[in-house]
Design a protein around this motif. Structure first.
Motif, PDB file in Angstrom:
ATOM      1  N   THR A   1       0.837  -1.211   0.000  1.00  0.00           N
ATOM      2  CA  THR A   1       0.000   0.000   0.000  1.00  0.00           C
ATOM      3  C   THR A   1       0.871   1.261   0.000  1.00  0.00           C
ATOM      4  O   THR A   1       2.052   1.221   0.342  1.00  0.00           O
ATOM      5  N   ILE A   2       0.214   2.355  -0.359  1.00  0.00           N
ATOM      6  CA  ILE A   2       0.867   3.672  -0.342  1.00  0.00           C
ATOM      7  C   ILE A   2       1.345   3.993   1.075  1.00  0.00           C
ATOM      8  O   ILE A   2       2.463   4.475   1.281  1.00  0.00           O
ATOM      9  N   GLN A   3       0.483   3.705   2.032  1.00  0.00           N
ATOM     10  CA  GLN A   3       0.852   3.955   3.440  1.00  0.00           C
ATOM     11  C   GLN A   3       2.155   3.248   3.788  1.00  0.00           C
ATOM     12  O   GLN A   3       3.040   3.813   4.421  1.00  0.00           O
ATOM     13  N   GLN A   4       2.248   1.980   3.362  1.00  0.00           N
ATOM     14  CA  GLN A   4       3.469   1.206   3.645  1.00  0.00           C
ATOM     15  C   GLN A   4       4.684   1.801   2.954  1.00  0.00           C
ATOM     16  O   GLN A   4       5.790   1.756   3.477  1.00  0.00           O
ATOM     17  N   ALA A   5       4.470   2.330   1.750  1.00  0.00           N
ATOM     18  CA  ALA A   5       5.586   2.942   1.014  1.00  0.00           C
ATOM     19  C   ALA A   5       6.174   4.094   1.814  1.00  0.00           C
ATOM     20  O   ALA A   5       7.394   4.258   1.901  1.00  0.00           O
ATOM     21  N   PHE A   6       5.286   4.899   2.438  1.00  0.00           N
ATOM     22  CA  PHE A   6       5.782   6.002   3.269  1.00  0.00           C
ATOM     23  C   PHE A   6       6.409   5.467   4.547  1.00  0.00           C
ATOM     24  O   PHE A   6       7.463   5.937   4.973  1.00  0.00           O
ATOM     25  N   LYS A   7       5.780   4.462   5.121  1.00  0.00           N
ATOM     26  CA  LYS A   7       6.258   3.911   6.388  1.00  0.00           C
ATOM     27  C   LYS A   7       7.624   3.257   6.227  1.00  0.00           C
ATOM     28  O   LYS A   7       8.505   3.381   7.063  1.00  0.00           O
ATOM     29  N   LYS A   8       7.806   2.556   5.104  1.00  0.00           N
ATOM     30  CA  LYS A   8       9.033   1.770   4.943  1.00  0.00           C
ATOM     31  C   LYS A   8      10.133   2.524   4.206  1.00  0.00           C
ATOM     32  O   LYS A   8      11.318   2.334   4.480  1.00  0.00           O
ATOM     33  N   TYR A   9       9.755   3.366   3.227  1.00  0.00           N
ATOM     34  CA  TYR A   9      10.782   3.955   2.353  1.00  0.00           C
ATOM     35  C   TYR A   9      10.842   5.488   2.320  1.00  0.00           C
ATOM     36  O   TYR A   9      11.895   6.053   2.093  1.00  0.00           O
ATOM     37  N   LEU A  10       9.708   6.160   2.437  1.00  0.00           N
ATOM     38  CA  LEU A  10       9.697   7.595   2.114  1.00  0.00           C
ATOM     39  C   LEU A  10       9.492   8.521   3.302  1.00  0.00           C
ATOM     40  O   LEU A  10       9.755   9.720   3.214  1.00  0.00           O
ATOM     41  N   GLY A  11       9.028   7.964   4.408  1.00  0.00           N
ATOM     42  CA  GLY A  11       8.738   8.788   5.583  1.00  0.00           C
ATOM     43  C   GLY A  11       9.999   9.232   6.313  1.00  0.00           C
ATOM     44  O   GLY A  11      11.126   8.895   5.917  1.00  0.00           O
ATOM     45  N   LYS A  12       9.794   9.998   7.375  1.00  0.00           N
ATOM     46  CA  LYS A  12      10.903  10.538   8.173  1.00  0.00           C
ATOM     47  C   LYS A  12      11.878   9.453   8.618  1.00  0.00           C
ATOM     48  O   LYS A  12      11.474   8.433   9.163  1.00  0.00           O
ATOM     49  N   GLY A  13      13.144   9.683   8.327  1.00  0.00           N
ATOM     50  CA  GLY A  13      14.184   8.759   8.800  1.00  0.00           C
ATOM     51  C   GLY A  13      14.358   7.501   7.952  1.00  0.00           C
ATOM     52  O   GLY A  13      15.232   6.678   8.221  1.00  0.00           O
ATOM     53  N   LYS A  14      13.564   7.330   6.905  1.00  0.00           N
ATOM     54  CA  LYS A  14      13.681   6.138   6.053  1.00  0.00           C
ATOM     55  C   LYS A  14      14.653   6.425   4.906  1.00  0.00           C
ATOM     56  O   LYS A  14      15.065   7.558   4.674  1.00  0.00           O
ATOM     57  N   ALA A  15      14.966   5.344   4.142  1.00  0.00           N
ATOM     58  CA  ALA A  15      15.998   5.460   3.099  1.00  0.00           C
ATOM     59  C   ALA A  15      15.731   6.607   2.122  1.00  0.00           C
ATOM     60  O   ALA A  15      16.638   7.345   1.749  1.00  0.00           O
ATOM     61  N   GLY A  16      14.478   6.784   1.728  1.00  0.00           N
ATOM     62  CA  GLY A  16      14.163   7.790   0.716  1.00  0.00           C
ATOM     63  C   GLY A  16      13.850   9.161   1.282  1.00  0.00           C
ATOM     64  O   GLY A  16      13.356  10.039   0.568  1.00  0.00           O
ATOM     65  N   ASP A  17      14.121   9.351   2.554  1.00  0.00           N
ATOM     66  CA  ASP A  17      13.872  10.655   3.187  1.00  0.00           C
ATOM     67  C   ASP A  17      15.110  11.520   2.991  1.00  0.00           C
ATOM     68  O   ASP A  17      16.101  11.340   3.682  1.00  0.00           O
ATOM     69  N   VAL A  18      15.059  12.429   2.037  1.00  0.00           N
ATOM     70  CA  VAL A  18      16.235  13.271   1.775  1.00  0.00           C
ATOM     71  C   VAL A  18      15.937  14.716   2.147  1.00  0.00           C
ATOM     72  O   VAL A  18      14.798  15.170   2.067  1.00  0.00           O
ATOM     73  N   LYS A  19      16.957  15.402   2.553  1.00  0.00           N
ATOM     74  CA  LYS A  19      16.799  16.817   2.919  1.00  0.00           C
ATOM     75  C   LYS A  19      16.568  17.607   1.625  1.00  0.00           C
ATOM     76  O   LYS A  19      17.252  17.411   0.634  1.00  0.00           O
ATOM     77  N   THR A  20      15.600  18.477   1.635  1.00  0.00           N
ATOM     78  CA  THR A  20      15.273  19.232   0.423  1.00  0.00           C
ATOM     79  C   THR A  20      15.440  20.723   0.695  1.00  0.00           C
ATOM     80  O   THR A  20      15.038  21.199   1.756  1.00  0.00           O
TER      81      THR A  20
END
Ligand code: AMP
Ligand code: MN
Ligand code: MN
Ligand code: MN
Length: 271
Positions: free
Chosen positions: A144-163
């Motif tokens: 799910t989209i929620q899981q994508a944020f939880k696992k990869y894109l949310g705060k502190g995850k691999a895809g969380d980059v400073k912008t």
């Protein structure tokens, strides 16, 4: 008045085209609508003027405030004004740079081709994390989209980059120069404590921010009354919007936004 001053089209991370969005809003008897795509005004180049709805030009701009990404909605702007076009260009550059970095980070944890995948999901529109989330779902990396944020894109995850988004001061100035009104989007969705939120409201006020979203999507009554009293305390005008993205029960519905509590000063009566 049925008012919805915050929603997204395919010009950013929504799933309906601007014309489909307006058609749905007309069906839902919306009296006043603003399409507020992330860092783009592209929806307003779709010949929507001729449609039978009261449409006010808007945009949702990302900004960096302390360590948080904060969203500011600009309403009733002149979409051809140089200052807002500058803002859009800078924010587009920031989004493109960020997208490349997200893809690099995802690659380092074994997710291939995510920039290409997210670009396809974005369909030429302004790229955002939701497009990466949709790609992650499409390749089966998450369900799910929620899981994508939880696992990869949310705060502190691999895809969380400073912008490097523009500062709050710049964003609000650009909106003001384009004749618009700066509205703090969804104040309770940043995970701030009430104390931090008050600090944000103080800074936003000092930067010439004029209004806050007292209602964003479906929210608890006690949150609404808390935000209404903060709007009153800091002398902000009040806005309301669905933050609609897709036709799906889990998301807030377009044009079905609760009425502002009495005592709030509606932003659309004062711009
Ligand atoms: P961006 O502006 O690219 O940082 O992406 C922010 C957007 O991602 C929001 O406007 C939502 O559309 C989406 N989003 C953020 N967090 C979540 C979440 N937990 N679940 C679903 N969508 C989310
Ligand atoms: Mn979004
Ligand atoms: Mn937002
Ligand atoms: Mn939004």
């Amino acid at each position: 008045m049925n008012v919805d001053l915050h929603c997204h089209s395919t010009a950013s991370d929504g799933s309906l085209t601007p014309a489909e969005l307006v058609k749905l809003a007309i069906e839902r008897e919306v009296d006043l609508l603003s399409i507020t795509d992330h860092d783009t005004l592209h929806a307003y180049h779709h010949g929507l003027d001729s449609l039978p709805i009261n449409l006010v030009a808007g945009i949702e701009l990302s900004t960096s405030w302390r360590k948080f990404d904060i969203h500011i909605v600009g309403l009733n702007i002149d979409v051809a004004h140089e200052s807002i076009l500058t803002a859009v260009q800078l924010q587009t550059d920031a989004r493109n740079t960020r997208a490349t970095r997200i893809a690099d980070k995802l690659e380092s944890v074994g997710i291939q081709d995510s920039l290409k995948g997210a670009r396809i999901e974005a369909g030429g529109g302004q790229i955002g994390r939701l497009h990466f989330a949709r790609y992650l779902v499409s390749i089966g990396a998450v369900k799910t989209i929620q899981q994508a944020f939880k696992k990869y894109l949310g705060k502190g995850k691999a895809g969380d980059v400073k912008t490097s988004w523009a500062t709050m001061e710049n964003i609000i100035n650009w909106i003001e120069q384009a004749g618009g009104t700066a509205v703090l989007a969804h104040p309770v969705k940043y995970g701030l404590t009430w104390a931090k939120l008050k600090l944000l409201l103080t800074d936003f006020k000092n930067c010439n921010g004029k209004a806050i979203e007292v209602i964003s999507g479906r929210q608890d009554k006690h949150v609404t009354s808390e935000l209404a009293s903060l709007a009153n305390k800091y002398q902000f005008l009040s806005s309301c919007g669905s933050d609609f993205h897709v036709l799906n029960k889990a998301w807030a519905a377009l044009g079905q936004v609760e009425k502002l509590p009495s005592g709030c000063l509606p932003v659309w009566e004062h711009w």
